[in-house]
Design a protein around this motif. Structure first.
Motif, PDB file in Angstrom:
ATOM      1  N   VAL A  21      17.380  29.738  16.279  1.00 58.76           N
ATOM      2  CA  VAL A  21      16.328  30.228  17.174  1.00 58.76           C
ATOM      3  C   VAL A  21      15.709  29.050  17.927  1.00 58.76           C
ATOM      4  O   VAL A  21      15.555  29.088  19.154  1.00 58.76           O
ATOM      5  CB  VAL A  21      15.229  30.973  16.376  1.00 58.76           C
ATOM      6  N   GLU A  22      15.375  28.009  17.203  1.00 57.06           N
ATOM      7  CA  GLU A  22      14.731  26.838  17.831  1.00 57.06           C
ATOM      8  C   GLU A  22      15.632  26.244  18.909  1.00 57.06           C
ATOM      9  O   GLU A  22      15.157  25.840  19.980  1.00 57.06           O
ATOM     10  CB  GLU A  22      14.393  25.795  16.757  1.00 57.06           C
ATOM     11  N   ARG A  23      16.933  26.218  18.644  1.00 56.37           N
ATOM     12  CA  ARG A  23      17.861  25.607  19.598  1.00 56.37           C
ATOM     13  C   ARG A  23      17.954  26.436  20.889  1.00 56.37           C
ATOM     14  O   ARG A  23      18.055  25.883  21.982  1.00 56.37           O
ATOM     15  CB  ARG A  23      19.231  25.405  18.934  1.00 56.37           C
ATOM     16  N   VAL A  24      17.905  27.755  20.762  1.00 54.20           N
ATOM     17  CA  VAL A  24      17.909  28.604  21.954  1.00 54.20           C
ATOM     18  C   VAL A  24      16.587  28.443  22.700  1.00 54.20           C
ATOM     19  O   VAL A  24      16.564  28.316  23.939  1.00 54.20           O
ATOM     20  CB  VAL A  24      18.143  30.083  21.574  1.00 54.20           C
ATOM     21  N   GLU A  25      15.493  28.423  21.973  1.00 54.60           N
ATOM     22  CA  GLU A  25      14.179  28.274  22.618  1.00 54.60           C
ATOM     23  C   GLU A  25      14.097  26.939  23.353  1.00 54.60           C
ATOM     24  O   GLU A  25      13.498  26.843  24.428  1.00 54.60           O
ATOM     25  CB  GLU A  25      13.073  28.388  21.575  1.00 54.60           C
ATOM     26  N   ARG A  26      14.722  25.919  22.773  1.00 52.22           N
ATOM     27  CA  ARG A  26      14.730  24.591  23.408  1.00 52.22           C
ATOM     28  C   ARG A  26      15.480  24.651  24.748  1.00 52.22           C
ATOM     29  O   ARG A  26      15.030  24.095  25.757  1.00 52.22           O
ATOM     30  CB  ARG A  26      15.432  23.612  22.460  1.00 52.22           C
ATOM     31  N   VAL A  27      16.610  25.331  24.765  1.00 47.49           N
ATOM     32  CA  VAL A  27      17.396  25.456  25.993  1.00 47.49           C
ATOM     33  C   VAL A  27      16.645  26.293  27.032  1.00 47.49           C
ATOM     34  O   VAL A  27      16.617  25.956  28.218  1.00 47.49           O
ATOM     35  CB  VAL A  27      18.791  26.051  25.666  1.00 47.49           C
ATOM     36  N   LEU A  28      16.020  27.380  26.594  1.00 45.10           N
ATOM     37  CA  LEU A  28      15.271  28.223  27.540  1.00 45.10           C
ATOM     38  C   LEU A  28      14.068  27.478  28.111  1.00 45.10           C
ATOM     39  O   LEU A  28      13.716  27.657  29.288  1.00 45.10           O
ATOM     40  CB  LEU A  28      14.827  29.523  26.854  1.00 45.10           C
ATOM     41  N   ALA A  29      13.438  26.624  27.293  1.00 45.69           N
ATOM     42  CA  ALA A  29      12.306  25.825  27.797  1.00 45.69           C
ATOM     43  C   ALA A  29      12.799  24.826  28.840  1.00 45.69           C
ATOM     44  O   ALA A  29      12.134  24.592  29.858  1.00 45.69           O
ATOM     45  CB  ALA A  29      11.625  25.097  26.632  1.00 45.69           C
ATOM     46  N   PHE A  30      13.972  24.246  28.607  1.00 39.50           N
ATOM     47  CA  PHE A  30      14.573  23.335  29.586  1.00 39.50           C
ATOM     48  C   PHE A  30      14.804  24.062  30.915  1.00 39.50           C
ATOM     49  O   PHE A  30      14.471  23.554  31.997  1.00 39.50           O
ATOM     50  CB  PHE A  30      15.906  22.792  29.038  1.00 39.50           C
ATOM     51  N   ILE A  31      15.350  25.283  30.826  1.00 37.78           N
ATOM     52  CA  ILE A  31      15.618  26.077  32.033  1.00 37.78           C
ATOM     53  C   ILE A  31      14.307  26.399  32.759  1.00 37.78           C
ATOM     54  O   ILE A  31      14.200  26.271  33.986  1.00 37.78           O
ATOM     55  CB  ILE A  31      16.371  27.377  31.660  1.00 37.78           C
ATOM     56  N   ALA A  32      13.293  26.789  31.977  1.00 38.39           N
ATOM     57  CA  ALA A  32      12.006  27.191  32.582  1.00 38.39           C
ATOM     58  C   ALA A  32      11.331  26.027  33.291  1.00 38.39           C
ATOM     59  O   ALA A  32      10.568  26.228  34.239  1.00 38.39           O
ATOM     60  CB  ALA A  32      11.093  27.768  31.511  1.00 38.39           C
ATOM     61  N   HIS A 246      27.328  21.783  36.266  1.00 36.28           N
ATOM     62  CA  HIS A 246      26.794  20.667  35.481  1.00 36.28           C
ATOM     63  C   HIS A 246      26.560  21.156  34.059  1.00 36.28           C
ATOM     64  O   HIS A 246      26.121  22.292  33.857  1.00 36.28           O
ATOM     65  CB  HIS A 246      25.458  20.180  36.051  1.00 36.28           C
ATOM     66  N   PHE A 247      26.841  20.297  33.100  1.00 39.14           N
ATOM     67  CA  PHE A 247      26.559  20.628  31.706  1.00 39.14           C
ATOM     68  C   PHE A 247      25.398  19.752  31.241  1.00 39.14           C
ATOM     69  O   PHE A 247      25.320  18.562  31.587  1.00 39.14           O
ATOM     70  CB  PHE A 247      27.788  20.358  30.818  1.00 39.14           C
ATOM     71  N   ARG A 248      24.490  20.319  30.463  1.00 41.61           N
ATOM     72  CA  ARG A 248      23.351  19.569  29.916  1.00 41.61           C
ATOM     73  C   ARG A 248      23.202  19.829  28.436  1.00 41.61           C
ATOM     74  O   ARG A 248      23.271  20.987  28.001  1.00 41.61           O
ATOM     75  CB  ARG A 248      22.039  20.013  30.563  1.00 41.61           C
ATOM     76  N   SER A 249      22.976  18.784  27.668  1.00 39.28           N
ATOM     77  CA  SER A 249      22.512  18.979  26.297  1.00 39.28           C
ATOM     78  C   SER A 249      21.006  18.734  26.299  1.00 39.28           C
ATOM     79  O   SER A 249      20.484  17.996  27.145  1.00 39.28           O
ATOM     80  CB  SER A 249      23.239  18.044  25.329  1.00 39.28           C
ATOM     81  N   VAL A 250      20.307  19.384  25.396  1.00 34.10           N
ATOM     82  CA  VAL A 250      18.843  19.316  25.387  1.00 34.10           C
ATOM     83  C   VAL A 250      18.369  18.740  24.056  1.00 34.10           C
ATOM     84  O   VAL A 250      18.421  19.414  23.028  1.00 34.10           O
ATOM     85  CB  VAL A 250      18.219  20.713  25.623  1.00 34.10           C
ATOM     86  N   PRO A 251      17.922  17.483  24.071  1.00 32.47           N
ATOM     87  CA  PRO A 251      17.481  16.865  22.821  1.00 32.47           C
ATOM     88  C   PRO A 251      16.146  17.427  22.336  1.00 32.47           C
ATOM     89  O   PRO A 251      15.405  18.032  23.121  1.00 32.47           O
ATOM     90  CB  PRO A 251      17.336  15.388  23.203  1.00 32.47           C
ATOM     91  N   MET A 252      15.860  17.224  21.075  1.00 33.69           N
ATOM     92  CA  MET A 252      14.569  17.631  20.514  1.00 33.69           C
ATOM     93  C   MET A 252      13.463  16.970  21.331  1.00 33.69           C
ATOM     94  O   MET A 252      13.529  15.780  21.635  1.00 33.69           O
ATOM     95  CB  MET A 252      14.504  17.159  19.061  1.00 33.69           C
ATOM     96  N   GLY A 253      12.468  17.721  21.718  1.00 27.88           N
ATOM     97  CA  GLY A 253      11.399  17.169  22.554  1.00 27.88           C
ATOM     98  C   GLY A 253      11.674  17.355  24.035  1.00 27.88           C
ATOM     99  O   GLY A 253      10.818  17.077  24.863  1.00 27.88           O
ATOM    100  N   GLY A 254      12.878  17.825  24.367  1.00 29.49           N
ATOM    101  CA  GLY A 254      13.195  18.101  25.768  1.00 29.49           C
ATOM    102  C   GLY A 254      13.474  16.833  26.552  1.00 29.49           C
ATOM    103  O   GLY A 254      13.631  15.747  25.997  1.00 29.49           O
ATOM    104  N   TRP A 255      13.530  17.025  27.865  1.00 24.41           N
ATOM    105  CA  TRP A 255      13.747  15.891  28.779  1.00 24.41           C
ATOM    106  C   TRP A 255      12.381  15.371  29.138  1.00 24.41           C
ATOM    107  O   TRP A 255      11.652  15.987  29.914  1.00 24.41           O
ATOM    108  CB  TRP A 255      14.516  16.362  30.009  1.00 24.41           C
ATOM    109  N   ILE A 256      12.012  14.220  28.548  1.00 27.02           N
ATOM    110  CA  ILE A 256      10.607  13.828  28.624  1.00 27.02           C
ATOM    111  C   ILE A 256      10.298  12.886  29.775  1.00 27.02           C
ATOM    112  O   ILE A 256       9.160  12.631  30.071  1.00 27.02           O
ATOM    113  CB  ILE A 256      10.122  13.207  27.296  1.00 27.02           C
TER     114      ILE A 256
END
Ligand SMILES: [Fe+2]
Length: 261
Positions: A21-32, A246-256
């Motif tokens: 769940v956290e990993r999906v939420e992290r990706v959706l936050a990146f998109i948002a 483009h492919f993106r990985s999303v680290p913990m804490g997002g793209w800061i």
């Protein structure tokens, strides 16, 4: 800026555990947080890990976004529970195919799952449906096809044994319609770019885990890698109907932060 931007998330494998769940939420936050938000989010199968209604309820909660999310099943899903709990439709075991207009783009999402089997196939019913979607799509507008099972050999020892059956049947449709800008899939748990019927075939990574190629895996003991960050694909379709991914990985804490170039 691209005419149309489509995000693709795949193989979320909701399993009632906090990790996925956290990993999906992290990706959706990146998109948002993107400066240019995608026009749609595609979720190309294996939404849940074992197809139970409570896993779909978990997915439904986590996938709440103000961008439309269009999901299709993979081999780990269950059509009846998918329909009833994720889509809020009457339960049925018929293929879950749906098409959407995203700006000028028509996205045709096809159910390649075979109930009870890990490999994939598009049914006669799905091909009939796809022909209908293509017949109804505007003459000069782009079309994107999405399904779970890749229709090509990917040098993935696990996935190549359970990929899409009868890929030539799909290739004939793709080759025969110039409006199709590409085919996108999941299933491989790896970001992959190749071609299929002369068009780009892009495989979105999984948010849950990574599955190596034949140059990495030592079967049967080392299969899934759970260490890499969750990742997604971003498909930009331009005015010339060319798709750039483009492919993106999303680290913990997002793209800061971004340093000056
Ligand atoms: Fe998967």
């Amino acid at each position: 800026m691209p005419m149309i931007l489509v995000a693709q998330v795949s193989d979320t494998h909701f399993d009632l555990g906090a990790r996925n769940v956290e990993r999906v939420e992290r990706v959706l936050a990146f998109i948002a947080d993107l400066r240019r938000r995608p026009d749609a989010i595609l979720l190309t199968g294996d939404v849940t890990d074992s197809g139970s209604p409570d896993q779909y309820a978990e997915a439904r909660m986590a996938l709440k976004a103000d961008i439309p999310v269009y999901a299709i099943p993979g081999n780990h899903d269950d059509r009846a529970a998918f329909r009833a709990t994720l889509l809020g439709e009457p339960a049925s075991n018929a293929p879950i195919n749906h098409a959407h207009r995203v700006g000028e783009l028509t996205v045709a999402l096809m159910d390649s799952s075979i109930p009870g089997e890990p490999s994939g196939r598009l049914s006669d019913e799905t091909y009939d449906w796809l022909r209908g979607v293509l017949a109804a799509a505007p003459a000069d507008a782009p079309v994107l096809l999405a399904l779970h099972h890749p229709p090509a050999h990917l040098f993935s020892p696990v996935i190549d044994k359970i990929s899409l059956a009868e890929p030539d049947r799909l290739a004939e449709v793709v080759a025969g319609d110039k409006r199709i800008v590409g085919v996108v899939t999941g299933h491989a748990h790896s970001a992959v770019a190749t071609t299929f019927a002369g068009r780009p075939l892009l495989v979105a990574p999984s948010t849950a885990s990574v599955l190596g190629g034949e140059w990495e895996l030592e079967l049967p003991d080392h299969v899934m890698d759970y260490a890499p960050d969750p990742a997604l694909a971003l498909h930009a379709i331009d005015d010339n109907h060319r798709m750039t991914t483009h492919f993106r990985s999303v680290p913990m804490g997002g793209w800061i932060g971004v340093l000056p170039f």
